[in-house]
Design an enzyme around this catalytic site. Structure first.
Site, PDB file in Angstrom:
ATOM      1  N   ASN A  39      -5.474  -4.422  -6.428  1.00  0.00           N
ATOM      2  CA  ASN A  39      -4.436  -5.074  -5.625  1.00  0.00           C
ATOM      3  C   ASN A  39      -3.045  -4.700  -5.956  1.00  0.00           C
ATOM      4  O   ASN A  39      -2.702  -4.107  -6.793  1.00  0.00           O
ATOM      5  CB  ASN A  39      -4.390  -6.620  -5.714  1.00  0.00           C
ATOM      6  N   HIS A  65      -3.925   0.826  -8.033  1.00  0.00           N
ATOM      7  CA  HIS A  65      -3.187   1.344  -6.591  1.00  0.00           C
ATOM      8  C   HIS A  65      -2.015   0.984  -6.502  1.00  0.00           C
ATOM      9  O   HIS A  65      -1.605   1.271  -5.368  1.00  0.00           O
ATOM     10  CB  HIS A  65      -4.095   0.814  -5.506  1.00  0.00           C
ATOM     11  N   CYS A  97      10.112   8.150  -3.561  1.00  0.00           N
ATOM     12  CA  CYS A  97      10.540   9.422  -2.406  1.00  0.00           C
ATOM     13  C   CYS A  97       9.201  10.345  -2.134  1.00  0.00           C
ATOM     14  O   CYS A  97       8.514  10.416  -3.154  1.00  0.00           O
ATOM     15  CB  CYS A  97      11.501  10.507  -3.094  1.00  0.00           C
ATOM     16  N   CYS A 111      17.927  12.746  -1.183  1.00  0.00           N
ATOM     17  CA  CYS A 111      17.404  14.251  -1.161  1.00  0.00           C
ATOM     18  C   CYS A 111      16.897  14.507   0.373  1.00  0.00           C
ATOM     19  O   CYS A 111      16.755  15.689   0.597  1.00  0.00           O
ATOM     20  CB  CYS A 111      16.316  14.643  -2.008  1.00  0.00           C
ATOM     21  N   GLY A 113     -14.165 -10.446  -6.729  1.00  0.00           N
ATOM     22  CA  GLY A 113     -13.283 -10.278  -5.405  1.00  0.00           C
ATOM     23  C   GLY A 113     -13.167  -8.869  -4.791  1.00  0.00           C
ATOM     24  O   GLY A 113     -12.068  -8.661  -4.276  1.00  0.00           O
ATOM     25  N   SER A 156     -15.188  -5.679  -2.733  1.00  0.00           N
ATOM     26  CA  SER A 156     -16.326  -5.133  -1.937  1.00  0.00           C
ATOM     27  C   SER A 156     -16.894  -4.260  -2.714  1.00  0.00           C
ATOM     28  O   SER A 156     -18.080  -3.584  -2.074  1.00  0.00           O
ATOM     29  CB  SER A 156     -15.797  -4.980  -0.463  1.00  0.00           C
ATOM     30  N   ALA A 180     -13.328 -17.199  -6.061  1.00  0.00           N
ATOM     31  CA  ALA A 180     -12.907 -16.987  -7.240  1.00  0.00           C
ATOM     32  C   ALA A 180     -11.758 -18.386  -7.732  1.00  0.00           C
ATOM     33  O   ALA A 180     -11.657 -18.483  -8.726  1.00  0.00           O
ATOM     34  CB  ALA A 180     -11.848 -15.719  -7.282  1.00  0.00           C
TER      35      ALA A 180
END
Ligand code: BV8
Length: 251
Positions: A107, A124, A132, A154, A191, A193, A235
């Site tokens: 998550n 993740h 940036c 930049c 929780g 898949s 959960a």
């Protein structure tokens, strides 16, 4: 009236009584009871046109930077208005029970941290981080001039600090997660898949390394047939009850 205690198999309780090293992998399902829609449902309003998996890619961002940036702003708002639920809060107590506990999450919502969980491995990334696009460095002072997405000093586009499909996971996070899977005695998959790799491979690494594999999910997944124990349910209900069992025998 509290729901009846989830039936936790005695064999699992015995293993947990003796376990020192426990690892947990969570997915979007643990945030469902906080009102945060699962990944695939998060594009409310966009659902009719776009599939989350198609939006969560660098290609989609470069093709439609404003659309993708606004989608993440929308999701940030959903998460900001959400609160951790009893599932997050129960897991935050596990380090008091197991000497060596590792929390790995797919998550990006930061709800484990808001529930008081320390040392969360975010495979993740985090939706509230901004990078940036070209330099890949964290940017804190985002000056949003209303032209979505804002730009880095930049000149490059700024992007959300999450891992998109087709992008590699952060090396240190993945290495720590794989080491925890290899070294634990009990691995919980909660929780998720079990469809997104390489995260979905972690429970199988644990099982192959000799860990007891437990799945907590109201529905079956591709992992279910490999699990030693399946606690079918949300959960937010199963974890507080499991914690009750654990605290009872840990005194
Ligand atoms: C990569 C951030 C190297 C963005 C996300 C091997 C095999 C097959 C495919 C691949 C493979 N290796 C790599 C791939 C490609 C791809 C992939 O896995 N594709 C799949 C979908 C076929 N993986 C990647 O691209 C990864 N990168 O491997 O780099 C590489 C590079 C180039 C080419 C190849 C390889 C990067 C993946 C990371 C993507 N980013 N998120 C964002 O959030 O916007 S993933 C995103 O989807 C979420 O973060 C989450 O991780 C995932 C959704 O999964 P879940 O968390 O499981 O959520 P879901 O909604 O699916 O399920 C919810 C579950 O909860 C359900 O089971 C439900 O029953 C349950 N539930 C509901 N309510 C409750 C509940 N459970 C408990 N309690 C409840 N109350």
């Amino acid at each position: 009236m509290a729901p009846p205690l989830t039936a936790v198999p005695e064999r699992l309780l015995t293993a947990l009584r003796q376990a020192q090293r426990v690892a947990v992998l969570t997915g979007a399902g643990i945030s469902a009871e906080s009102g945060v829609p699962a990944f695939r449902d998060a594009q409310t309003g966009l659902r009719s046109k776009y599939d989350a998996q198609e939006l969560a890619t660098p290609e989609a961002f470069l093709a439609r930077p404003r659309l993708v940036w606004d989608w993440y702003l929308f999701r940030r708002g959903l998460v900001e208005r959400a609160a951790p639920n009893r599932g997050h809060e129960s897991l935050a107590r596990f380090p008091e029970i197991f000497a060596d506990f590792t929390l790995i999450t797919q998550n990006v919502d930061g709800l484990h941290q808001r529930a008081g969980q320390r040392d969360v491995i975010e495979l993740h990334g985090n939706i509230f981080d901004t990078l940036c696009f070209d330099e890949r460095r964290l940017v804190s002072d985002v000056r949003d001039d209303g032209k979505a997405p804002p730009r880095c000093d930049c000149g490059s586009l700024l992007r959300p600090g999450v891992v998109w499909f087709g992008e590699s996971l952060p090396g240190p996070a993945l290495s720590r997660a794989e080491a925890a899977a290899r070294g634990c005695q009990v691995f919980f998959s909660i929780g998720t898949s079990s469809l997104v790799h390489p995260a979905a491979g972690l429970p199988l690494i644990a099982k192959r390394s000799g860990a007891l594999l437990v799945e907590i999910n109201p529905t079956t997944t591709p992992l279910t047939t490999s699990a030693d124990h399946v606690l079918s349910g949300p959960a937010g209900q199963v974890l507080p009850q499991l914690l009750q069992h654990l605290e009872a025998f840990r005194g």
